[in-house]
Design a protein around this motif. Structure first.
Motif: not given
Lengths: 189, 186
Positions: A5-8, A48-56, A89-93
């Motif tokens: 689990f990572t918080i970005l 995976a962050l690229d996908i997050v930015e597309e989906a967000q 806009n903090v991402r939990f992955l």
């Protein structure tokens, strides 16, 4: 199953990382990544962050808001990634690495007994069956969501701390926060 | 959660309650007296006024003071919105501005903002109106500081709010994204 689990931060700086294994069905809560997998995990998460930015920003043109929970968003080899994005806009992955058996990749296929190999094949044939891991099954989605909801509450309390520099990429060092994440992991995953 | 003995470097408050043990909604309906607010705010202004060159630098400092507050309130207020389990976040400019005008204003000043308008000349300019801003109500300006507006603090809060939500104070990219989303691409 093993999890990372990572918080970005909004600028892609990792603020917190925690590794754990499942506590369900007799799991001991210890992650079982190999050294190579462990080294690879940050790369998988960042890609995976690229996908997050597309989906967000959401799909529909009429919706004016989007959910924080983006569900399962990415897969790399046998790693499944789920995402929760906070208002700031903090991402939990969450990276999930199911056991080989749960993926229908029985160890027998690689050179063990033929009987085991065919058994694994038979289970793979029942895709979506009870024995197989599926990142989009309602039970998995709900468990991951509950985990994220708990972590989000702890995160909110962290950023309410006036000594915590929100948005400056400050790393979460609090052992209490880590204990909260571990407790949520133990409870739901 | 963890016993004090587990982590020697960490000091716990005497009642053993860390910030993680407190309820986030405890202060939801709490109100602060105007006198306390005015006193504190005046102190903040005089703090910002130390060694300051001109009025715009003073406003900039007040702005900087408000900015982190906006970042924090964004997540706090989103989490307090009616259905916390279906947590949502605004993805369009109008939704965000209405959230500011209603929820944020109510939280800070106990009433909604008076109006929200879009500039005709500049597509990236929106205006939130408050006919009686509380931050300015106890301030009288000496002649040499006539241009000063204490609402720079509130501007900082709003800036932090928008930046946090991914609307970096309405730059080109944000407007472009908005257009793409409205067209149905994305």
């Amino acid at each position: 199953m093993s999890y990372t689990f990572t918080i970005l931060s909004p600028t892609d700086t990792p603020l917190f990382t925690h590794e754990f294994g499942t506590s369900r069905s007799g799991g001991d809560g210890i992650a079982r990544f190999t050294t190579a997998e462990r080294a690879q995990n940050p790369f998988i998460l960042h890609s995976a962050l690229d996908i997050v930015e597309e989906a967000q920003w959401g799909q529909s043109t009429t919706a004016t808001s989007a959910p924080m929970y983006l569900k399962h968003i990415d897969k790399y080899q046998n790693n499944f990634i789920s995402c929760w994005i906070t208002g700031g806009n903090v991402r939990f992955l969450l990276l999930t690495r199911p056991r080989d058996e749960a993926l229908g990749l029985g160890s027998g296929g690689s050179g063990g007994g033929g009987a085991r190999g065919s058994l694994a094949g038979g289970r793979a044939g029942l895709a979506g069956g009870a024995g197989l891991y599926s990142p989009t099954s309602p039970a998995t989605e709900e468990a991951v969501k509950n985990f994220f909801v708990d972590v989000y509450e702890a995160w909110l309390k962290t950023i309410m701390n006036p000594f915590f520099h929100v948005g400056n990429g400050e790393v979460v060092k609090s052992p209490v926060f880590r204990a909260r994440v571990a407790a949520a992991a133990k409870k739901y995953l | 959660m963890s016993a004090p003995t587990q982590t020697p470097g960490l000091r716990y408050p005497s009642n053993k309650k860390t910030i993680y043990d407190r309820n986030l909604n405890r202060s939801k309906n709490a109100e602060l007296s105007r006198a306390a607010f005015a006193y504190l705010f005046v102190e903040m202004i005089s703090y910002a006024q130390k060694n300051v060159k001109d009025i715009s630098a003073l406003e900039k400092r007040l702005n900087t003071q408000g900015y982190p507050l906006g970042l924090r309130l964004l997540d706090l207020l989103l989490s307090r919105s009616p259905s916390p389990l279906s947590s949502i976040r605004p993805t369009r400019i109008i939704t965000l501005l209405q959230f500011i005008g209603n929820t944020l204003w109510r939280h800070l000043f106990a009433r909604a903002a008076d109006a929200l308008e879009r500039s005709e000349s500049d597509a990236g300019q929106y205006m939130i109106f408050d006919n009686d801003p509380m931050v300015n109500s106890y301030i009288s300006l000496p002649r040499e500081m006539r241009g000063f507006n204490a609402a720079a603090y509130v501007a900082g809060v709003i800036e932090g709010f928008c930046d946090g939500a991914g609307f970096a104070t309405f730059k080109e990219e944000v407007l472009e994204r908005e257009e793409i989303l409205n067209r149905g691409g994305g």
